[in-house]
Design a protein around this motif. Structure first.
Motif, PDB file in Angstrom:
ATOM      1  N   GLY A   9       0.824  -1.205   0.000  1.00 15.38           N
ATOM      2  CA  GLY A   9       0.000   0.000   0.000  1.00 15.38           C
ATOM      3  C   GLY A   9       0.857   1.253   0.000  1.00 15.38           C
ATOM      4  O   GLY A   9       0.568   2.221  -0.728  1.00 15.38           O
ATOM      5  N   VAL A  10       1.927   1.237   0.780  1.00 12.99           N
ATOM      6  CA  VAL A  10       2.860   2.378   0.796  1.00 12.99           C
ATOM      7  C   VAL A  10       3.505   2.528  -0.576  1.00 12.99           C
ATOM      8  O   VAL A  10       3.609   3.637  -1.104  1.00 12.99           O
ATOM      9  N   PHE A  11       3.926   1.407  -1.165  1.00 13.21           N
ATOM     10  CA  PHE A  11       4.522   1.466  -2.504  1.00 13.21           C
ATOM     11  C   PHE A  11       3.528   2.051  -3.511  1.00 13.21           C
ATOM     12  O   PHE A  11       3.909   2.859  -4.361  1.00 13.21           O
ATOM     13  N   THR A  12       2.275   1.654  -3.413  1.00 12.01           N
ATOM     14  CA  THR A  12       1.246   2.160  -4.332  1.00 12.01           C
ATOM     15  C   THR A  12       1.083   3.663  -4.168  1.00 12.01           C
ATOM     16  O   THR A  12       0.987   4.393  -5.167  1.00 12.01           O
ATOM     17  N   LEU A  13       1.059   4.130  -2.935  1.00 10.24           N
ATOM     18  CA  LEU A  13       0.955   5.578  -2.697  1.00 10.24           C
ATOM     19  C   LEU A  13       2.162   6.308  -3.271  1.00 10.24           C
ATOM     20  O   LEU A  13       2.026   7.397  -3.828  1.00 10.24           O
ATOM     21  N   LEU A  14       3.338   5.714  -3.136  1.00 10.02           N
ATOM     22  CA  LEU A  14       4.545   6.355  -3.640  1.00 10.02           C
ATOM     23  C   LEU A  14       4.578   6.404  -5.163  1.00 10.02           C
ATOM     24  O   LEU A  14       5.059   7.369  -5.744  1.00 10.02           O
ATOM     25  N   VAL A  15       4.066   5.359  -5.803  1.00  8.01           N
ATOM     26  CA  VAL A  15       4.027   5.343  -7.263  1.00  8.01           C
ATOM     27  C   VAL A  15       3.016   6.386  -7.744  1.00  8.01           C
ATOM     28  O   VAL A  15       3.246   7.069  -8.735  1.00  8.01           O
ATOM     29  N   GLY A  16       1.912   6.523  -7.018  1.00  8.34           N
ATOM     30  CA  GLY A  16       0.931   7.550  -7.340  1.00  8.34           C
ATOM     31  C   GLY A  16      -0.026   7.192  -8.456  1.00  8.34           C
ATOM     32  O   GLY A  16      -0.890   7.982  -8.817  1.00  8.34           O
ATOM     33  N   ASP A  17       0.114   6.016  -9.034  1.00  7.27           N
ATOM     34  CA  ASP A  17      -0.758   5.579 -10.115  1.00  7.27           C
ATOM     35  C   ASP A  17      -1.131   4.128  -9.835  1.00  7.27           C
ATOM     36  O   ASP A  17      -0.293   3.228  -9.947  1.00  7.27           O
ATOM     37  N   VAL A  18      -2.394   3.913  -9.490  1.00 10.74           N
ATOM     38  CA  VAL A  18      -2.833   2.578  -9.092  1.00 10.74           C
ATOM     39  C   VAL A  18      -2.588   1.564 -10.209  1.00 10.74           C
ATOM     40  O   VAL A  18      -2.134   0.451  -9.955  1.00 10.74           O
ATOM     41  N   HIS A  19      -2.851   1.946 -11.454  1.00 13.50           N
ATOM     42  CA  HIS A  19      -2.660   1.007 -12.566  1.00 13.50           C
ATOM     43  C   HIS A  19      -1.189   0.647 -12.747  1.00 13.50           C
ATOM     44  O   HIS A  19      -0.859  -0.496 -13.059  1.00 13.50           O
ATOM     45  N   ARG A  20      -0.318   1.608 -12.555  1.00 13.79           N
ATOM     46  CA  ARG A  20       1.121   1.353 -12.675  1.00 13.79           C
ATOM     47  C   ARG A  20       1.632   0.507 -11.501  1.00 13.79           C
ATOM     48  O   ARG A  20       2.620  -0.202 -11.619  1.00 13.79           O
ATOM     49  N   ALA A  21       0.927   0.567 -10.389  1.00 10.61           N
ATOM     50  CA  ALA A  21       1.372  -0.139  -9.175  1.00 10.61           C
ATOM     51  C   ALA A  21       0.743  -1.522  -9.029  1.00 10.61           C
ATOM     52  O   ALA A  21       0.935  -2.168  -8.010  1.00 10.61           O
ATOM     53  N   LEU A  22       0.025  -1.996 -10.027  1.00 10.25           N
ATOM     54  CA  LEU A  22      -0.646  -3.297  -9.899  1.00 10.25           C
ATOM     55  C   LEU A  22       0.324  -4.479  -9.933  1.00 10.25           C
ATOM     56  O   LEU A  22       0.084  -5.494  -9.285  1.00 10.25           O
ATOM     57  N   LYS A  23       1.418  -4.357 -10.661  1.00 11.37           N
ATOM     58  CA  LYS A  23       2.338  -5.497 -10.796  1.00 11.37           C
ATOM     59  C   LYS A  23       2.880  -5.994  -9.457  1.00 11.37           C
ATOM     60  O   LYS A  23       2.938  -7.201  -9.242  1.00 11.37           O
ATOM     61  N   PRO A  24       3.296  -5.114  -8.552  1.00 15.44           N
ATOM     62  CA  PRO A  24       3.770  -5.656  -7.260  1.00 15.44           C
ATOM     63  C   PRO A  24       2.686  -6.421  -6.503  1.00 15.44           C
ATOM     64  O   PRO A  24       2.991  -7.364  -5.774  1.00 15.44           O
ATOM     65  N   TRP A  25       1.432  -6.034  -6.682  1.00 18.90           N
ATOM     66  CA  TRP A  25       0.335  -6.708  -5.987  1.00 18.90           C
ATOM     67  C   TRP A  25       0.100  -8.121  -6.524  1.00 18.90           C
ATOM     68  O   TRP A  25      -0.564  -8.921  -5.868  1.00 18.90           O
ATOM     69  N   SER A  26       0.643  -8.440  -7.697  1.00 16.78           N
ATOM     70  CA  SER A  26       0.400  -9.759  -8.304  1.00 16.78           C
ATOM     71  C   SER A  26       0.915 -10.904  -7.430  1.00 16.78           C
ATOM     72  O   SER A  26       0.465 -12.036  -7.582  1.00 16.78           O
ATOM     73  N   VAL A  27       1.834 -10.633  -6.543  1.00 15.96           N
ATOM     74  CA  VAL A  27       2.374 -11.694  -5.683  1.00 15.96           C
ATOM     75  C   VAL A  27       1.412 -12.070  -4.561  1.00 15.96           C
ATOM     76  O   VAL A  27       1.561 -13.130  -3.943  1.00 15.96           O
ATOM     77  N   MET A  28       0.438 -11.225  -4.306  1.00 13.01           N
ATOM     78  CA  MET A  28      -0.444 -11.468  -3.157  1.00 13.01           C
ATOM     79  C   MET A  28      -1.474 -12.566  -3.420  1.00 13.01           C
ATOM     80  O   MET A  28      -1.858 -13.280  -2.492  1.00 13.01           O
ATOM     81  N   ALA A  29      -1.938 -12.712  -4.657  1.00 15.42           N
ATOM     82  CA  ALA A  29      -2.950 -13.745  -4.945  1.00 15.42           C
ATOM     83  C   ALA A  29      -2.411 -15.150  -4.705  1.00 15.42           C
ATOM     84  O   ALA A  29      -3.048 -15.931  -3.980  1.00 15.42           O
ATOM     85  N   PRO A  30      -1.249 -15.501  -5.272  1.00 20.30           N
ATOM     86  CA  PRO A  30      -0.740 -16.851  -4.967  1.00 20.30           C
ATOM     87  C   PRO A  30      -0.450 -17.034  -3.475  1.00 20.30           C
ATOM     88  O   PRO A  30      -0.690 -18.110  -2.927  1.00 20.30           O
ATOM     89  N   TRP A  31       0.060 -15.982  -2.847  1.00 22.06           N
ATOM     90  CA  TRP A  31       0.331 -16.081  -1.416  1.00 22.06           C
ATOM     91  C   TRP A  31      -0.967 -16.234  -0.637  1.00 22.06           C
ATOM     92  O   TRP A  31      -1.025 -16.949   0.363  1.00 22.06           O
TER      93      TRP A  31
END
Length: 178
Positions: free
Chosen positions: A132-154
């Motif tokens: 969430g902090v990384f997403t806020l720092l990127v400032g663009d939710v669509h650009r920040a989706l790739k890091p979140w991809s690890v959460m579904a398998p986890w």
């Protein structure tokens, strides 16, 4: 970023083992304390490097998600791993008591497994907060989706771990030969 994560894992174990060796083999308590206190700094280095990387405009990637996972797991399981290593090192090199082993059967084992699952959940939540902090720092939710991809398998692993860990509450392991 992947090399940094691997380097942080190596740094964690090097600092931990050096700190314990300094404590139990060299009997240098102050130096040992300094080394052991620096073990969590590995997480700070990884977090800072990830933030700097993202702030400089690097594309957010699953590697940033792995950094978040590393930090979450380290926060949830790090103190337990340090205690585990300390018990074994003290026993082996300083005549300390035998390490306490996790219970293998009965209600005590079930309680231990539930506690481990709760640590796993804490790691997951901590990683989500970091993401969430990384997403806020990127400032663009669509650009920040790739890091979140690890959460579904986890999340799937977390669900499987829940089923296994809590199954011991319903059907506790029995001692062999009983």
């Amino acid at each position: 970023m992947i090399f940094l994560i691997v380097g942080c894992e190596i740094g964690f174990w090097v600092l931990l083992m050096t700190g314990l060796a300094t404590r139990y083999l060299l009997r240098a308590r102050r130096l040992s304390n300094a080394l052991l206190i620096s073990v969590p700094m590995v997480d700070v280095v990884l977090l800072a490097a990830s933030v700097i990387d993202l702030r400089r405009g690097a594309p957010a990637s699953p590697a940033h998600g792995l950094a978040a996972i590393y930090i979450g797991v380290s926060l949830a399981f790090g103190p337990q791993m340090i205690c585990w290593a300390d018990q074994r090192f003290a026993h082996r090199f300083a005549g300390g008591p035998a390490p306490v082993k996790a219970p293998k059967t009965g209600p005590a084992h079930a309680a231990y497994e539930r506690g481990q699952w709760l640590r796993h959940l804490l790691a997951y939540v901590a990683a989500a907060v970091v993401l969430g902090v990384f997403t806020l720092l990127v400032g663009d939710v669509h650009r920040a989706l790739k890091p979140w991809s690890v959460m579904a398998p986890w999340g799937i692993v977390l669900a499987i771990d829940f089923v296994i860990s809590f199954s011991y509450t319903i059907a506790p392991r029995k001692r062999r030969g009983v």
